[in-house]
Design a protein around this motif. Structure first.
Motif: not given
Lengths: 443, 134, 485
Positions: C167-175
């Motif tokens: 897994k990798i964490i991706v913020p909700d604002t990510a492109h």
């Protein structure tokens, strides 16, 4: 500084509107412990004229035409680029515009790319082409990933005569997928050996390049038939699209996906980039294709117009389920390519391809006359491999001093091909150039 | 986009929380997406549906529905075998917009577990749920 | 508004290429045929592609007319958030066109290409200095390509330790490219929400970070235009569980000379030369996405690498732990040359000034437009600010309607509907190359459009009216795609 229009008055009055005292105050949201201590360690700025001097010195030392005669191709080709194209590409409405997400003010880019898609599809004999990928290598990687998506199988067969650097990029892209890559060996005649295909099943795709890395034209019809008999996708790759001005195109020979490098179509070599990933497939696979697509439509008044379409395949909508992560592509290079295809025209591209073939055949003949062996006897387009006697490296270095780059030594890529060199002749080499090369290798 | 009271929510079907409708037709069911779902998506341009004889469990993704700027996954409101898919949607995906409960139907399913049908919600419960989303 | 920038003018219709031309016309200068014709097997010979035959005049007129339907940075302001549409210096184009660069074959023996290799080596040094990271690769051909390289590097790092993360964490604002790149590397994206200030909180990251998570993909400054102020704490949390911090450096234009990425916990970072470093967007590309890493990840960088040995520059493959090759050759050298020229032209003080002025411009717009449009987060921003269509909802006017009308006033629309966390987002990034007068004109135009939204919303719904075409039927284009002519 001429790119920074703010005067001190501007800055003061703007700071006042914002309600802070100094430019530094704009960064108060950055914690102290995240701030850089000290200035950037970069050279002092150069004036425009100092920059010109500096860059001329750097550029001046490279071995380029007309001073040097470089008889190398291997994925990067010297072709004449009409001044009209350089001029048109410098129009800032093309060069400084963004991706055409707002179609009403980007009809120029959109129509031009639609024309590029169309001429590319015609060149390759395919039903649909996309708006470009980065280069021929990543285009091949995307084609294989596409085949894996479509067939849901995890094995691919890749010819060892696909450009060795392309195969390395494919390995990098496919490493996370745990897919098995079977490499197809080559025959003495310089074409791909299909015998291994008989023993493998469950393939997502078979990929070959034609003309291949040795310049030899593959029997795409036979490979296509064998591939389809196995219910597998047939992917053809290329590094020299000009070949299809003369040779049968991959679409007519059964390709499901045709992809490769478009640099020959009036894009400068530029030490390998930027270049142009060309990509085309059958229409039935279009929703699995990566890259942008321009479609024709009408506006509210019924006038013809163009838009980016089928965007739900792409990362900005589909995110982790997108067909690819590609965003920025090679649009301006695609523009160069369509300008070139328009300038040479249908009649011209055939003549130009013919000229490439004939010049290359002349050099081949002269090598034979001079007593050297042509390594592979299959028909070639504008590249071929010559076998030299042991110790040719010294001659090679001497020729470099005479400002002739006599081919690309192949041993780095194919250790079994010691003393064998890949030569390329395009319309840019005259008979005198070739005769001088022959004199050089003979001496 | 429509206001809640403008939505068409017929009573002759049951609903699922992710906006599918289910109509019982004897020993099989027909499934599509609600008026709310099609309205939210906008003009539908493509519907990706499974093959006949595919089987799915409740909650499994069975397809996708695309508008110009969005994609929505379609989830099985009940488990079962796909008996048929609406052939008209390939050429005319706009049927989902125009007639979401009739001509815009998506799949016909033979339910594997009739108990799952009980868990589907009534029209009134679905309307309440939509109001809560506002 | 005194007089709108946007006006009508005579542009010409132009048919498709294949609707023009006549067989036998030619737009190319043929070199002499100084060799005879050789036989080519009929079996191999094709009929050639169905291209029109056009004269040079046909081609030049065609594309000149097409160009006039476009809008570039040279035409006017292009306030696209997260795209950094700054001015593209013309001297950069001159340098890239020099024959010694543009005519260089990538496989020349290295002693014959020292100049270009030196340029690449020096550029790596400049970017390393600007970002505060230790080692650089110039090979990725675009930002997303760089992100893929970054993901592969992180994957290789864990593999070298015998670890495997899924897994990798991706913020909700990510492109969108962030989760797409992660997926290409086999990672499943785990979302994390930004807080009410529009930044990530360390607590939210701590809640989901575990040993099966390869790390986090942040964008800093983020796509809401804010500096991720908790980045150091977040990096600690991620590192403590064996993860790495990837930073999408698309917004580097806000912090040159101001933030040292290497010291705030970033392990891998990509840059967009076609954003921060002024190379032109070309209507969609080509770009260049160098990746910068900390020292302990240098061993995984793509090959070949440019190395310096006794004042000689060489291309070395001697990095056995490398993730391999991303690009057939070395990346987009033609684009690198332009970024290199830009950095040499600006110098360290002006690069910092550029960031300061970019942030100044964005905050000026923020202040002036607040209340005209709804400001999504009422706090100082960095190089971009985000508004929405909330104030215009009563008139049933959407973000799309607002920006389409802005075109009639002579401005390219800002970025819309991104990031996804702001409903109806309008993201404005003016960049530092816009003067105060241009910003004032933009602000006036926005005010005029907002007034029209109140008094005459029909104008917005019908917009644009001054462009070559009106709003286009994107639905039919997607339902019945017509992709070739």
């Amino acid at each position: 500084m001429r790119y920074l229009p703010h005067t001190n008055e501007d800055i003061s009055s703007m700071l006042q509107v914002i309600g802070i005292d100094t430019l530094d105050g704009l960064f108060s949201s950055i914690p102290e412990d995240c701030r850089r201590a000290g200035d950037l360690n970069l050279p002092k700025p150069l004036s425009e004229w100092e920059l010109n001097d500096h860059m001329s010195k750097l550029a001046g030392s490279t071995a380029v035409s007309p001073e040097y005669k470089v008889f190398m191709g291997a994925g990067s080709y010297e072709h004449f680029i009409p001044e009209s194209i350089s001029y048109l590409l410098s129009r800032s409405e093309f060069a400084t515009s963004y991706t055409p997400y707002q179609p009403e003010m980007s009809q120029g880019t959109l129509q031009a790319i639609y024309e590029y898609q169309t001429l590319t599809a015609r060149l390759l004999g395919m039903e649909v082409a996309n708006a470009s990928l980065y280069d021929g290598a990543s285009a091949l990687a995307e084609a294989l990933l596409m085949a894996i998506r479509i067939t849901r199988r995890k094995k691919i067969a890749v010819s060892s005569l696909i450009h060795p650097l392309y195969r390395r990029v494919v390995q990098t892209y496919l490493a996370p997928t745990c897919c098995q890559i079977v490499e197809l060996p080559y025959l003495k005649n310089g074409r791909t050996d299909l015998i291994t295909l008989d023993e493998i099943d469950d393939l997502a795709a078979v990929a070959v390049q034609s003309p291949n890395f040795f310049g030899c034209i593959e029997n795409l019809q036979a490979i296509g038939k064998k591939t389809h008999d196995k219910d597998t996708l047939f992917i053809t790759s290329f590094t020299e699209p000009l070949a299809y001005g003369l040779l049968k195109n991959p679409g007519s020979l059964g390709a499901d996906i045709a992809c490769g490098e478009g640099q020959s179509l009036s894009i400068p070599r530029s030490f390998g980039g930027p270049v142009l990933g060309m990509f085309a497939s059958k229409m039935k696979y279009v929703r699995n294709m990566s890259g942008r697509l321009v479609g024709k439509t009408k506006d509210m008044d019924g006038k013809k117009g163009f838009v980016l379409t089928l965007a739900t395949r792409e990362q900005h909508i589909r995110r982790e389920k997108a067909t690819s992560n590609i965003c920025t592509n090679s649009s301006l290079c695609a523009l160069a390519a369509v300008m070139y295809m328009a300038s040479v025209g249908g009649t011209g591209i055939r003549e130009l391809a013919r000229l490439n073939y004939d010049k290359s055949e002349y050099l081949k003949k002269e090598f034979k006359k001079a007593g050297f062996t042509i390594s592979f006897d299959s028909t070639t387009f504008n590249e071929f491999v010559v076998k030299f006697p042991a110790g040719f490296e010294t001659k090679y270095e001497n020729l470099l001093d005479k400002k002739i780059v006599s081919g690309l030594p192949l041993a780095t890529y194919y250790p079994e091909l010691t003393n064998q060199y890949l030569f390329c002749v395009t319309e840019t080499k005259t008979k005198e150039d070739m005769d001088a090369l022959i004199r050089g290798v003979k001496s | 986009m429509k206001e809640i009271d403008e939505l068409n929510l017929p009573c002759d079907v049951r609903y699922a929380e992710d906006h599918e409708w289910i109509r019982y037709e004897g020993d099989k069911v027909r499934i599509g997406i609600s008026d709310y779902a099609q309205d939210q998506l906008g003009d539908i341009v493509f519907v990706e549906l499974p093959q006949s004889n595919d089987t799915f469990e409740k909650g499994e993704e069975f397809g996708t529905v695309e508008s110009v700027k969005a994609v929505s996954e379609l989830y099985m409101p009940i488990g079962g075998e796909i008996l048929s898919v609406n052939p008209a949607l390939e050429e005319s995906p706009d049927l989902v917009n125009q007639s979401p409960y009739n001509d815009g139907w998506m799949i016909e399913v033979k339910p594997s577990d009739s108990a799952e049908l009980e868990a589907l919600i009534t029209r009134d419960a679905y309307l309440e749920m939509l109001k809560g989303l506002e | 508004m005194k007089e709108s920038l946007g006006t009508t003018g005579l542009i010409l219709n132009e048919p498709m290429l294949w609707e023009k031309g006549k067989k036998g016309r030619c737009g190319f200068s043929y070199p002499q045929r100084d060799v005879e014709s050789y036989h080519l097997d009929d079996e191999l010979t094709g009929t050639g592609p169905d291209f029109p035959d056009l004269s040079e005049v046909d081609v030049v007129r065609h594309f000149t007319r097409l160009s006039q339907w476009n809008f570039g940075v040279d035409t006017g302001m292009y306030p696209l958030g997260s795209c950094t549409m700054k001015y593209n210096p013309k001297t950069n184009e001159r340098q890239a066109r020099l024959e010694g660069f543009s005519g260089a074959h990538p496989l020349l023996p290295t002693h014959l290409s020292q100049g270009v290799l030196k340029l690449m080596f020096q550029l790596e040094g400049f970017l390393s200095g600007i970002t505060g990271m230790d080692a650089v690769t110039l090979q990725p051909a675009a930002g997303a390509h760089g992100e893929l390289a970054g993901m592969l590097i992180i994957h290789a790092f864990h593999k070298s330790k015998g670890l495997h993360c899924s897994k990798i964490i991706v913020p909700d604002t990510a492109h969108g490219t962030n989760p797409a790149s992660a997926a290409l590397c086999g990672y499943r994206s785990v979302p994390v929400k930004s807080n009410e200030k529009g930044v990530l909180s360390a607590e939210a990251v701590a809640e989901i970070m575990d040993e099966d998570t390869a790390g986090i993909m942040i964008t800093n400054p983020n796509t809401l235009g804010f500096f991720e102020e908790n980045v150091k704490k977040i990096a600690e949390i991620v590192h403590s569980k064996g993860g790495l911090v990837y930073c999408d450096g698309a917004n580097m234009n806000a912090v040159m000379g101001i933030v040292h990425m290497g010291e705030i916990g970033v392990d891998v970072l990509h840059l967009n030369l076609h954003k921060t470093f002024s190379t032109p967007h070309g209507g969609g590309g080509p770009g260049s996405g160098p990746v910068c890493v900390k020292k302990d990840l240098e061993t995984f960088l793509p090959v070949p690498r440019v190395v310096k040995n006794n004042n000689r520059y060489l291309l070395s493959e001697n990095f056995p732990d490398s993730i391999g090759k991303m690009h057939a050759f070395y990346g987009n050298v033609g684009v690198m040359i332009k970024a290199y020229s830009y950095i040499l032209s600006m110098g360290p003080d002006n690069l910092k000034k550029a960031s300061q002025l970019a942030v100044l411009n964005a905050n000026y717009i923020r202040k002036k437009l607040q209340g005209i449009f709804h400001l999504a987060y009422d706090r100082p921003c960095m190089h971009e600010c985000i508004f929405s269509d909330k104030l215009q909802k009563a008139q049933k006017i959407t973000t799309l309607d607002i920006v389409k009308r802005l075109m009639d006033y002579g401005f390219h629309p800002p970025t819309i509907y991104f990031p996804l966390v702001v409903n109806g987002a309008i993201m404005i990034e003016p960049t530092e190359t816009e003067s105060k007068e241009n910003l004032d004109l933009f602000i006036e135009a926005c005010k005029a459009v907002a007034n029209e939204a109140q008094d005459n919303p029909g104008l917005l719904r019908k917009a644009p009216t001054r462009c070559k075409v009106r709003r286009l039927d994107e639905t039919t284009a997607a339902r019945h795609p017509c992709l070739t002519g």
